[in-house]
Design an enzyme around this catalytic site. Structure first.
Site, mmCIF file in Angstrom:
data_model
loop_
_atom_site.group_PDB
_atom_site.id
_atom_site.type_symbol
_atom_site.label_atom_id
_atom_site.label_comp_id
_atom_site.label_asym_id
_atom_site.label_seq_id
_atom_site.Cartn_x
_atom_site.Cartn_y
_atom_site.Cartn_z
ATOM 1 N N ARG A 125 -6.002 -7.169 -5.110
ATOM 2 C CA ARG A 125 -6.938 -7.024 -6.229
ATOM 3 C C ARG A 125 -6.797 -8.168 -7.236
ATOM 4 N NH1 ARG A 125 -6.188 -2.318 -3.806
ATOM 5 N NH2 ARG A 125 -7.731 -0.638 -3.967
ATOM 6 N N GLN A 134 -10.338 2.517 -0.824
ATOM 7 C CA GLN A 134 -11.069 1.326 -0.397
ATOM 8 C C GLN A 134 -12.566 1.500 -0.598
ATOM 9 O OE1 GLN A 134 -9.760 0.779 3.639
ATOM 10 N NE2 GLN A 134 -7.743 0.006 3.043
ATOM 11 N N LYS A 171 -6.335 3.993 10.714
ATOM 12 C CA LYS A 171 -5.568 2.957 10.026
ATOM 13 C C LYS A 171 -5.319 1.797 10.992
ATOM 14 C CE LYS A 171 -4.447 3.293 6.340
ATOM 15 N NZ LYS A 171 -5.205 2.877 5.126
ATOM 16 N N ASP A 196 -0.007 5.824 3.798
ATOM 17 C CA ASP A 196 0.822 4.732 4.304
ATOM 18 C C ASP A 196 2.272 5.154 4.542
ATOM 19 O OD1 ASP A 196 -1.187 2.835 4.428
ATOM 20 O OD2 ASP A 196 -0.873 2.147 2.376
#
Length: 426
Positions: free
Chosen positions: A29, A170, A343, A316
């Site tokens: 970002r 996302q 993923k 994650d």
């Protein structure tokens, strides 16, 4: 990088770690958001891994001047983003590709986003379709679902009111980035709060983004430029979590993880470990963009756990949590986690197939799995090109030894992982 042959630990460890990879989500970002300013952004502790360096390269291709000295990065944006002369390569980064879709959707020009063989097989309709619904021109393979993606930027996107059917940071971030250049105020809603780095960082830069009483995020279009970033990126809590699990499963061991992001949407996995019986202490500090602090983890006997809420906060970390579950007393259950199947690999299949090789009893569901805890046996496992699978089973190797194939993927997020892993033996 050669395959890993992990030897079983022969003694406990007590260690402080301050060299864990910088936060991957925030690094992506920082590269992207810097171009919304008209001044130079100063970024300390940028993650120098393949995925995030690809995002820096793309920003350069769009016209920004990037100066990098190790982990320090200066980004000076161009007045007008330019159309690149070549394709934009995101490598293995789903975050990079999906967020760039939102950013480029309203930039005048033609852009092609591609990635490695794994990224080119990941679904993109979840981002492309909502962007198309507000006027974005995005196409790709498999009826627009897979990269390479072709984007023809539209100067004026329509403002929107959108409730997302999937809880995805996302998707949210792509829509927020598109909304910054829409012709009016846009409203975005998710069923469950996902990672909120995008909202925090953009608000810190001066963007007008707020959440109303109905749970909608209201995004106002930009009026001029945002303030430049002046940020020190914290340690990635998802990367640090591998060593939290290492301490949790190794008797009489302790680890202190330094300068970690303590964003509530990023430490859910630590709370699950705590629920399983591990002793965890959070030592908070201050930062303008993100809460930061140290995390102390001490081994305690593990118990089985049910995980079925706030899955978006754990997506994650679930592979590493599964290693802890395999050594816990009793059964553990993971549900509502179908997102794991899209993923870097099908993480449900990757986790349970490799655990089976290690002698673990399990039941697989479409949206999760049940694990019967007890012990792990040494095995030869395949990462399926997924860095989190490779690192999770490397941690398992501390208990039983492990041979791991296809570990180059670790370079996408955590280049010095093996170095830190080896330091536990000192």
């Amino acid at each position: 990088m050669e395959n890993f042959n992990i030897e079983k630990l022969t003694k406990p460890f007590d260690i402080e770690i301050d060299s864990i990879a910088s936060d991957k989500s925030i690094s992506h970002r920082c590269a992207m958001f810097s171009i919304f300013s008209d001044e130079t952004s100063h970024i300390n502790n940028f993650l120098t891994a393949e995925d995030t360096l690809n995002s820096l390269s793309i920003v350069e291709q769009l016209g920004a001047k990037v100066v990098r000295d190790g982990k320090y990065v200066e980004i000076t944006p161009t007045k007008e983003l330019k159309e690149p002369k070549d394709v934009l390569d995101c490598g293995n980064a789903g975050t990079g590709m999906r967020l760039f879709c939102g950013l480029l959707a309203s930039i005048d020009g033609a852009f092609t986003l591609t990635g490695d063989k794994y990224l080119r097989e990941r679904p993109m309709k979840r981002v492309a379709d909502p962007l198309r619904s507000i006027g974005a021109n995005i196409d790709g393979r498999d009826n627009g679902n897979k990269a390479p993606l072709f984007i023809r930027g539209v100067k004026e996107l329509k403002p929107f009111v959108y409730t997302s059917p999937v809880d995805s940071a996302q998707v949210k971030s792509a829509m927020i980035l598109a909304a910054l250049r829409a012709t009016g105020v846009s409203k975005y809603k998710e069923n469950e709060l996902t990672r909120d780095h995008t909202e925090r960082m953009l608000k810190g830069m001066g963007a007008k983004i707020e959440t109303d009483d109905e749970g909608f995020i209201n995004i106002h279009p930009l009026e001029g430029h945002l303030k430049p970033l002046n940020i020190t990126i914290p340690t990635d809590p998802s990367s640090a979590f591998f060593f939290a699990v290492a301490a949790a499963i190794t008797p009489n061991s302790r680890v202190l993880l330094k300068n970690v992001s303590l964003n509530p949407t990023r430490i859910g996995a630590y709370k699950i470990l705590e629920k399983m019986g591990v002793e965890i202490n959070f030592i908070e500090k201050e930062n303008i963009y993100e809460p930061i602090g140290d995390i102390e983890v001490k081994h305690k006997e593990l118990n089985g756990v049910v995980v079925e809420e706030h899955i978006s906060w754990l997506i994650d970390e679930l592979p590493a949590l599964s290693i802890a579950m395999s050594l816990a007393k009793g059964k553990s259950l993971v549900k509502n986690a179908a997102e794991l199947r899209v993923k870097e690999s099908d993480r449900i299949k990757s986790v349970v197939s490799n655990l089976e090789k290690c002698g673990v009893e399990y039941t697989e569901f479409e949206d999760g799995y049940e694990i019967t805890g007890g012990s792990l046996n040494k095995a030869s496992i395949n990462s399926h090109g997924d860095h989190r699978i490779a690192m999770s089973f490397s941690i398992a190797g501390l208990i039983c030894g492990m041979d791991i194939e296809d570990v180059d993927c670790i370079l996408t997020s955590f280049p010095n992982f093996k170095e830190i892993l080896d330091s536990l033996r000192n």
